[in-house]
Design a protein around this motif. Structure first.
Motif, PDB file in Angstrom:
ATOM      1  N   HIS A  62       0.822  -1.208   0.000  1.00  0.00           N
ATOM      2  CA  HIS A  62       0.000   0.000   0.000  1.00  0.00           C
ATOM      3  C   HIS A  62       0.859   1.263   0.000  1.00  0.00           C
ATOM      4  O   HIS A  62       0.531   2.234  -0.695  1.00  0.00           O
ATOM      5  N   PHE A  63       1.934   1.235   0.754  1.00  0.00           N
ATOM      6  CA  PHE A  63       2.850   2.389   0.726  1.00  0.00           C
ATOM      7  C   PHE A  63       3.430   2.561  -0.672  1.00  0.00           C
ATOM      8  O   PHE A  63       3.431   3.663  -1.219  1.00  0.00           O
ATOM      9  N   ASP A  64       3.921   1.466  -1.259  1.00  0.00           N
ATOM     10  CA  ASP A  64       4.493   1.537  -2.608  1.00  0.00           C
ATOM     11  C   ASP A  64       3.448   1.933  -3.646  1.00  0.00           C
ATOM     12  O   ASP A  64       3.734   2.708  -4.562  1.00  0.00           O
ATOM     13  N   ILE A 128      -6.441   5.168  -6.199  1.00  0.00           N
ATOM     14  CA  ILE A 128      -6.711   5.457  -4.792  1.00  0.00           C
ATOM     15  C   ILE A 128      -7.897   4.621  -4.314  1.00  0.00           C
ATOM     16  O   ILE A 128      -7.843   3.989  -3.250  1.00  0.00           O
ATOM     17  N   VAL A 129      -8.956   4.573  -5.101  1.00  0.00           N
ATOM     18  CA  VAL A 129     -10.135   3.786  -4.717  1.00  0.00           C
ATOM     19  C   VAL A 129      -9.786   2.303  -4.659  1.00  0.00           C
ATOM     20  O   VAL A 129     -10.125   1.614  -3.686  1.00  0.00           O
ATOM     21  N   ARG A 130      -9.087   1.795  -5.665  1.00  0.00           N
ATOM     22  CA  ARG A 130      -8.720   0.373  -5.686  1.00  0.00           C
ATOM     23  C   ARG A 130      -7.838   0.004  -4.490  1.00  0.00           C
ATOM     24  O   ARG A 130      -8.032  -1.026  -3.841  1.00  0.00           O
ATOM     25  N   GLY A 131      -6.865   0.843  -4.202  1.00  0.00           N
ATOM     26  CA  GLY A 131      -5.990   0.593  -3.067  1.00  0.00           C
ATOM     27  C   GLY A 131      -6.731   0.648  -1.745  1.00  0.00           C
ATOM     28  O   GLY A 131      -6.521  -0.181  -0.855  1.00  0.00           O
ATOM     29  N   TRP A 132      -7.614   1.622  -1.612  1.00  0.00           N
ATOM     30  CA  TRP A 132      -8.360   1.778  -0.355  1.00  0.00           C
ATOM     31  C   TRP A 132      -9.295   0.599  -0.129  1.00  0.00           C
ATOM     32  O   TRP A 132      -9.444   0.116   0.992  1.00  0.00           O
TER      33      TRP A 132
END
Length: 142
Positions: A62-64, A128-132
């Motif tokens: 998530h950071f990457d 952003i949505v996919r990661g969240w």
């Protein structure tokens, strides 16, 4: 011995803290859309500050993911903006030279620059949505 996903590398408290931290950085990216990008720099700084704490865990993805999303967005947005600025300069030249051909090319290049910037905006929001969503599901992002 660490598990395949690196769950045992962090204590439960550390994991919960990093998950909450990532929720905050995703939220700041979303809020930045409503602040003309002013808050955009804060989550990237936060990601660099804490990314090493998640090394070897699923949270590192998530950071990457957020760091790559930020930098690719900057590059593509800059390319779109430069194309648009170049094209608008050509439009000014076309007015001075009274050339319809240069004007048409300039309008087309301006459109290309705008399309690149729009695509970058949509791509950034998608990531952003996919990661969240992945973070909410306690899973890594690709």
């Amino acid at each position: 011995m660490a598990s395949k996903e690196g769950h045992s590398l962090l204590t439960d408290q550390q994991r919960r803290s990093l998950v909450a931290y990532n929720h905050l950085t995703y939220l700041l990216y979303v809020i930045s859309y409503f602040t003309a990008g002013i808050l955009w720099i804060l989550p990237i700084v936060m990601n660099y500050a804490k990314r090493r704490e998640a090394d070897g865990t699923w949270l590192a993805t998530h950071f990457d993911w957020q760091i790559k999303t930020f930098w690719y967005s900057i590059v593509f947005f800059f390319i779109g903006a430069m194309i648009m600025i170049f094209a608008l300069g050509g439009l000014g030249v076309s007015v001075l030279a009274d050339s319809g051909n240069i004007a048409i090319g300039s309008v087309l290049f301006t459109g290309l620059g705008i399309m690149i910037m729009f695509f970058t905006f949509i791509w950034h929001l998608y990531r952003i949505v996919r990661g969240w969503i992945a973070l909410t599901d306690n899973r890594p992002v690709p």
